[in-house]
Motif scaffolding. Sequence first.
Motif, PDB file in Angstrom:
ATOM      1  N   GLU A  14      24.769  25.908  33.099  1.00 49.04           N
ATOM      2  CA  GLU A  14      25.051  27.055  32.227  1.00 49.04           C
ATOM      3  C   GLU A  14      24.364  26.899  30.871  1.00 49.04           C
ATOM      4  O   GLU A  14      23.802  27.864  30.328  1.00 49.04           O
ATOM      5  N   LEU A  15      24.400  25.679  30.337  1.00 50.77           N
ATOM      6  CA  LEU A  15      23.729  25.442  29.061  1.00 50.77           C
ATOM      7  C   LEU A  15      22.216  25.606  29.194  1.00 50.77           C
ATOM      8  O   LEU A  15      21.552  26.155  28.299  1.00 50.77           O
ATOM      9  N   PHE A  16      21.672  25.127  30.299  1.00 47.27           N
ATOM     10  CA  PHE A  16      20.242  25.295  30.554  1.00 47.27           C
ATOM     11  C   PHE A  16      19.871  26.780  30.545  1.00 47.27           C
ATOM     12  O   PHE A  16      18.881  27.194  29.923  1.00 47.27           O
ATOM     13  N   CYS A  17      20.653  27.609  31.225  1.00 48.65           N
ATOM     14  CA  CYS A  17      20.384  29.057  31.261  1.00 48.65           C
ATOM     15  C   CYS A  17      20.547  29.679  29.875  1.00 48.65           C
ATOM     16  O   CYS A  17      19.795  30.590  29.502  1.00 48.65           O
ATOM     17  N   LEU A  18      21.508  29.204  29.103  1.00 49.17           N
ATOM     18  CA  LEU A  18      21.687  29.720  27.740  1.00 49.17           C
ATOM     19  C   LEU A  18      20.479  29.403  26.861  1.00 49.17           C
ATOM     20  O   LEU A  18      20.013  30.249  26.090  1.00 49.17           O
ATOM     21  N   VAL A  19      19.977  28.177  26.959  1.00 47.81           N
ATOM     22  CA  VAL A  19      18.798  27.806  26.170  1.00 47.81           C
ATOM     23  C   VAL A  19      17.609  28.675  26.569  1.00 47.81           C
ATOM     24  O   VAL A  19      16.841  29.145  25.719  1.00 47.81           O
ATOM     25  N   ARG A  45      19.623  15.118  30.105  1.00 45.82           N
ATOM     26  CA  ARG A  45      20.211  14.516  31.311  1.00 45.82           C
ATOM     27  C   ARG A  45      19.806  15.311  32.552  1.00 45.82           C
ATOM     28  O   ARG A  45      19.509  14.719  33.603  1.00 45.82           O
ATOM     29  N   LEU A  46      19.781  16.642  32.446  1.00 46.38           N
ATOM     30  CA  LEU A  46      19.401  17.476  33.583  1.00 46.38           C
ATOM     31  C   LEU A  46      17.933  17.230  33.963  1.00 46.38           C
ATOM     32  O   LEU A  46      17.598  17.088  35.139  1.00 46.38           O
ATOM     33  N   GLU A  47      17.065  17.141  32.950  1.00 47.42           N
ATOM     34  CA  GLU A  47      15.658  16.873  33.219  1.00 47.42           C
ATOM     35  C   GLU A  47      15.468  15.484  33.838  1.00 47.42           C
ATOM     36  O   GLU A  47      14.643  15.311  34.746  1.00 47.42           O
ATOM     37  N   ALA A  48      16.233  14.511  33.368  1.00 45.13           N
ATOM     38  CA  ALA A  48      16.125  13.157  33.919  1.00 45.13           C
ATOM     39  C   ALA A  48      16.549  13.135  35.385  1.00 45.13           C
ATOM     40  O   ALA A  48      15.920  12.472  36.217  1.00 45.13           O
ATOM     41  N   ARG A  49      17.600  13.869  35.702  1.00 47.70           N
ATOM     42  CA  ARG A  49      18.072  13.908  37.092  1.00 47.70           C
ATOM     43  C   ARG A  49      17.048  14.572  38.000  1.00 47.70           C
ATOM     44  O   ARG A  49      16.776  14.105  39.112  1.00 47.70           O
ATOM     45  N   LEU A  50      16.449  15.679  37.519  1.00 49.43           N
ATOM     46  CA  LEU A  50      15.485  16.410  38.333  1.00 49.43           C
ATOM     47  C   LEU A  50      14.118  15.738  38.370  1.00 49.43           C
ATOM     48  O   LEU A  50      13.331  15.946  39.297  1.00 49.43           O
TER      49      LEU A  50
END
Length: 304
Positions: A14-19, A45-50
């Motif tokens: 959700e935060l990714f979509c908000l940004v 953290r999301l970028e590191a996971r992906l």
Amino acid sequence: MNRKFEGLHLSSIELFCLVADHSGFSPAANHAGLTAAAVSRSIARLEARLGVRLFHRTTRQVRLTSAGERYRAECQRALDVLAEAEREVTGGQTQPSGKLRISLPTSYGHYRILPLIGQLRSRYPQISLDLHLSNQNIDFVADNFDLAVRARIPPDSGLIARKLEDTPLVIVAAPQYLQGRDAPTTPADLHQHECIQFVLPSSGLPVPWLLKHGKQTFEHIVPTGLQCHEDILGPVTLARNAAGITQTYRFLVDDDLRAGRLVELLPDYAGASRPFSLIYSANRHMPLRMRVVIDFLLEKLGAA
């Protein structure tokens, strides 16, 4: 249980979509009631996971990478599905709501779809519409569209087409153009005239004229010294100003024919038409707002 998405929290998506929506960490943080640093850490953290970079970051701008654009489109669809599932379970989806992105061709959009939008909004005031008028082909995933209207259906098995209507074609010229010239009575006569053609954006080739004689419908290639690209209203404007003969959709020139600014030619070869259809992805959940908009347009344009 093997949890495929262990460590992945919906709040991060959700935060990714908000940004992405606000083009920045600070405005997204203000919207979410968090600090910009907290939002930045969540995205990291999301970028590191992906294992991919989702945003290009500069001191002045935050914008999606190409991978980020694809991921954002799918994430937003997933969030929409979850939100609607909650509304349906709790009984909250009594009225269709939310945003739809719709791609429309310019001429059909202006003359056939946009005049209906006021009625659509009156019937479904909680649906917001993001309308894009362009003759360019779209990618539903990359461009994040829900619906499109097209005269030609892309050869993609992942798309569903619902025909809106067959739109009659007509061959026209201005009376001034015909002064001192013999009006054509057969397709062969067109070779003695200035024929104005529209070039199809997807192929870069002139659109063949479609004729009907008796029960037979056939394409006819006409010679031309005038071609128009991008805007299908270009040939109509040229014909209206006595530059030559063109074939176009009747709905574009009905007023001109009634007023005498244009006259119909080759009536013995009239009756051909081209279909316009709603197209959408077969591989996605269809929310209620999308279903009611499809039904509304089919109802109004007469090919349900």
